[in-house]
Design an enzyme around this catalytic site. Structure first.
Site, PDB file in Angstrom:
ATOM      1  N   SER A   1     -61.421  17.357 -77.558  1.00 50.10           N
ATOM      2  CA  SER A   1     -61.418  16.696 -76.249  1.00 50.10           C
ATOM      3  C   SER A   1     -60.019  16.298 -75.810  1.00 50.10           C
ATOM      4  O   SER A   1     -59.177  15.921 -76.632  1.00 50.10           O
ATOM      5  CB  SER A   1     -62.283  15.433 -76.345  1.00 50.10           C
ATOM      6  OG  SER A   1     -62.014  14.565 -75.267  1.00 50.10           O
TER       7      SER A   1
ATOM      8  N   GLU B   1     -59.431  13.614 -74.660  1.00 55.09           N
ATOM      9  CA  GLU B   1     -59.290  12.203 -75.050  1.00 55.09           C
ATOM     10  C   GLU B   1     -58.378  12.050 -76.268  1.00 55.09           C
ATOM     11  O   GLU B   1     -57.926  10.941 -76.551  1.00 55.09           O
ATOM     12  CB  GLU B   1     -60.655  11.585 -75.340  1.00 55.09           C
ATOM     13  CG  GLU B   1     -61.405  11.154 -74.086  1.00 55.09           C
ATOM     14  CD  GLU B   1     -60.835   9.887 -73.453  1.00 55.09           C
ATOM     15  OE1 GLU B   1     -60.421   8.989 -74.183  1.00 55.09           O
ATOM     16  OE2 GLU B   1     -60.804   9.820 -72.213  1.00 55.09           O
TER      17      GLU B   1
ATOM     18  N   TYR C   1     -64.050   6.792 -79.419  1.00 53.98           N
ATOM     19  CA  TYR C   1     -64.424   8.197 -79.215  1.00 53.98           C
ATOM     20  C   TYR C   1     -63.210   9.101 -79.426  1.00 53.98           C
ATOM     21  O   TYR C   1     -63.279  10.108 -80.141  1.00 53.98           O
ATOM     22  CB  TYR C   1     -64.993   8.386 -77.806  1.00 53.98           C
ATOM     23  CG  TYR C   1     -65.190   9.834 -77.399  1.00 53.98           C
ATOM     24  CD1 TYR C   1     -66.363  10.512 -77.694  1.00 53.98           C
ATOM     25  CD2 TYR C   1     -64.182  10.531 -76.722  1.00 53.98           C
ATOM     26  CE1 TYR C   1     -66.538  11.840 -77.325  1.00 53.98           C
ATOM     27  CE2 TYR C   1     -64.346  11.857 -76.352  1.00 53.98           C
ATOM     28  CZ  TYR C   1     -65.524  12.505 -76.648  1.00 53.98           C
ATOM     29  OH  TYR C   1     -65.687  13.832 -76.281  1.00 53.98           O
TER      30      TYR C   1
ATOM     31  N   LYS D   1     -62.574  12.022 -82.220  1.00 54.53           N
ATOM     32  CA  LYS D   1     -62.282  13.427 -81.871  1.00 54.53           C
ATOM     33  C   LYS D   1     -60.981  13.902 -82.529  1.00 54.53           C
ATOM     34  O   LYS D   1     -60.839  15.085 -82.822  1.00 54.53           O
ATOM     35  CB  LYS D   1     -62.216  13.600 -80.352  1.00 54.53           C
ATOM     36  CG  LYS D   1     -63.585  13.643 -79.670  1.00 54.53           C
ATOM     37  CD  LYS D   1     -64.344  14.950 -79.950  1.00 54.53           C
ATOM     38  CE  LYS D   1     -65.668  15.008 -79.194  1.00 54.53           C
ATOM     39  NZ  LYS D   1     -66.499  16.177 -79.536  1.00 54.53           N
TER      40      LYS D   1
ATOM     41  N   ARG E   1     -58.398  12.503 -63.310  1.00 52.86           N
ATOM     42  CA  ARG E   1     -58.979  13.425 -64.288  1.00 52.86           C
ATOM     43  C   ARG E   1     -58.818  14.864 -63.823  1.00 52.86           C
ATOM     44  O   ARG E   1     -58.786  15.142 -62.614  1.00 52.86           O
ATOM     45  CB  ARG E   1     -60.476  13.140 -64.493  1.00 52.86           C
ATOM     46  CG  ARG E   1     -60.786  11.824 -65.216  1.00 52.86           C
ATOM     47  CD  ARG E   1     -60.363  11.900 -66.675  1.00 52.86           C
ATOM     48  NE  ARG E   1     -60.684  10.695 -67.430  1.00 52.86           N
ATOM     49  CZ  ARG E   1     -59.899   9.616 -67.507  1.00 52.86           C
ATOM     50  NH1 ARG E   1     -58.755   9.571 -66.844  1.00 52.86           N
ATOM     51  NH2 ARG E   1     -60.251   8.593 -68.266  1.00 52.86           N
TER      52      ARG E   1
ATOM     53  N   PRO F   1     -62.017  -1.420 -71.917  1.00 47.21           N
ATOM     54  CA  PRO F   1     -61.049  -2.216 -72.668  1.00 47.21           C
ATOM     55  C   PRO F   1     -59.677  -1.529 -72.721  1.00 47.21           C
ATOM     56  O   PRO F   1     -58.654  -2.203 -72.791  1.00 47.21           O
ATOM     57  CB  PRO F   1     -61.650  -2.301 -74.078  1.00 47.21           C
ATOM     58  CG  PRO F   1     -63.074  -1.903 -73.936  1.00 47.21           C
ATOM     59  CD  PRO F   1     -63.213  -1.064 -72.712  1.00 47.21           C
TER      60      PRO F   1
END
Ligand code: NDP
Ligand code: GDR
Length: 331
Positions: free
Chosen positions: A122, A124, A146, A150, A214, A276
């Site tokens: 990802s 991310e 997350y 990943k 994004r 957060p």
């Protein structure tokens, strides 16, 4: 002879598109699902695929599936895939999204080491890294449980390739959406919200950070890149993105305009949906993927937003006409 593929996460957004793509290519398609999995997205192809029960938190279920099927290709799409939810349950996210990948890699290494494996990595993993746009060599700097999971999964996949000589590829996937996207993600939340407001069911849509940027593409395009990676002579890692960034606000604006409304009259910014830690700007450099795989996205940003709004409007129309057939004409 037809090839055999095993897809974990087959009932999710990407899994359903990938299964359709592989059926078109005459693959025998097997999917791993949980007892609790919702199979709605698979309904049109349920008679053409074979499903096995399993869970990436359960090594035995993976060993059994891989050993029985002896797949030519494994697509590991299973994950706790919501960044927002990962703060609420970081340990479970790690179990599924990080260690789950290790379990799949182990199952393949032990029972079918010549299979080719795709891992859904990802964007991310990059977090708020300064390098822009982000490419395969950009350093990782994740900003959520997350993203951290990943990163673990990404390096585990590289390690199995380097240590055991297995054919393992990471697709570093930037955001990709479709009418099959879960409602917990911002794009589908917006298009569903537009359809609800258009039909008089809601008067507002509450969102978080409208300024996040994004690189959004269409899921149907991205599963083609997954397949292409596994058809190469050598395994490698590839960014999959469009190379264009838009804000959440842009998405909202286009979606509301589709039904002739001004988003400023309906969208309420609610701090409850702030994270957060936010990733402010994501943009992928897709030049390696275009050059080596010959992959290009077909669906542009505006078309994607339109497609999602239209399908959500149709869903409400069909609910209305079902109600008419049960209760008579409601108008
Ligand atoms: P979805 O959330 O739609 O699908 C996730 C799938 O994982 C579902 O089928 C879900 O099944 C399954 N799953 C969850 N937990 C487990 C478990 N313990 N064992 C087995 N299966 C499980 O995600 P997408 O289709 O959008 O994404 C596919 C993959 O690509 C994910 O790994 C995601 O992290 C990654 N990715 C997605 C991007 C995107 O923009 N869509 C971008 C970058 C990466 P169930 O119904 O049982 O929960
Ligand atoms: P993301 O997708 O976290 O990028 O992860 P998501 O659609 O959840 O958020 C995108 C951006 O929108 C902002 N935002 C909101 N997000 C949600 N969910 N709900 C809101 O109300 C809202 N308002 C604003 C977020 O703050 C964020 O900046 C997706 C997933 O598919 C991951 O699995 C994948 O790995 C990454 O994309 C790349």
């Amino acid at each position: 002879m037809s090839k055999t593929a095993l897809i974990t996460g087959i009932n999710g957004q990407d899994g359903s598109y990938l299964a359709e793509l592989l059926l078109d290519k005459q693959y025998d398609v097997y999917g791993l699902v949980r007892e609790i999995s919702n199979l709605t997205l698979l309904e049109p192809i349920l008679s053409d695929i074979a499903l096995l029960h399993g869970d990436v938190t359960n090594q035995t279920s993976l060993d059994t599936a891989v050993n029985e099927i002896q797949p030519d290709e494994v697509y590991n799409l299973a994950a706790q895939s919501s960044v927002a939810a990962s703060w609420g349950d970081p340990v479970a996210t790690g179990e599924v999204t990080a260690l789950g990948v290790l379990r799949v890699l182990e199952a393949v290494r032990q029972h079918c080491p010549d299979a080719r494996l795709f891992q859904a990595s990802s964007a991310e993993v990059f977090g708020n890294v300064e390098e822009m746009p982000q490419r395969e060599t950009t350093p990782f700097c994740p900003r959520s449980p997350y993203g951290v999971a990943k990163v673990y999964a990404h390096w585990a996949t590289v390690n199995y390739r380097e240590t055991y000589g297995m054919f393992c590829c990471n697709g570093i996937l930037f955001n990709h959406e479709s009418p099959r996207r879960g409602i917990e993600f911002v794009t589908r939340k917006i298009t569903n919200g537009v359809a609800r407001i258009h039909n008089g069911l809601d008067t507002e849509l509450r969102l978080g950070n409208l300024d996040a940027m994004r690189d959004w593409g269409f899921a149907g395009d991205y599963v083609k890149a997954m397949w292409m990676m596994l058809q190469q002579d050598e395994p490698d890692d590839y960014v999959v993105a469009t190379g264009e960034a838009h804000s959440v606000r842009d998405f909202v604006d286009i979606a509301f305009s589709e039904v002739g409304l001004n988003y400023e009259d309906y969208v309420v910014v609610d701090p409850k949906f702030f994270r957060p830690a936010e990733v402010n700007f994501m943009l992928g450099d897709v030049s390696k993927t275009k050059k080596i795989l010959g992959w290009e996205p077909d669906v542009a940003f505006n078309e994607l937003v339109r497609m999602m709004v239209l399908v959500d409007l149709e869903i409400f129309n069909s609910v209305k006409s079902d109600n008419r057939s049960i209760f008579g004409d409601l108008d």
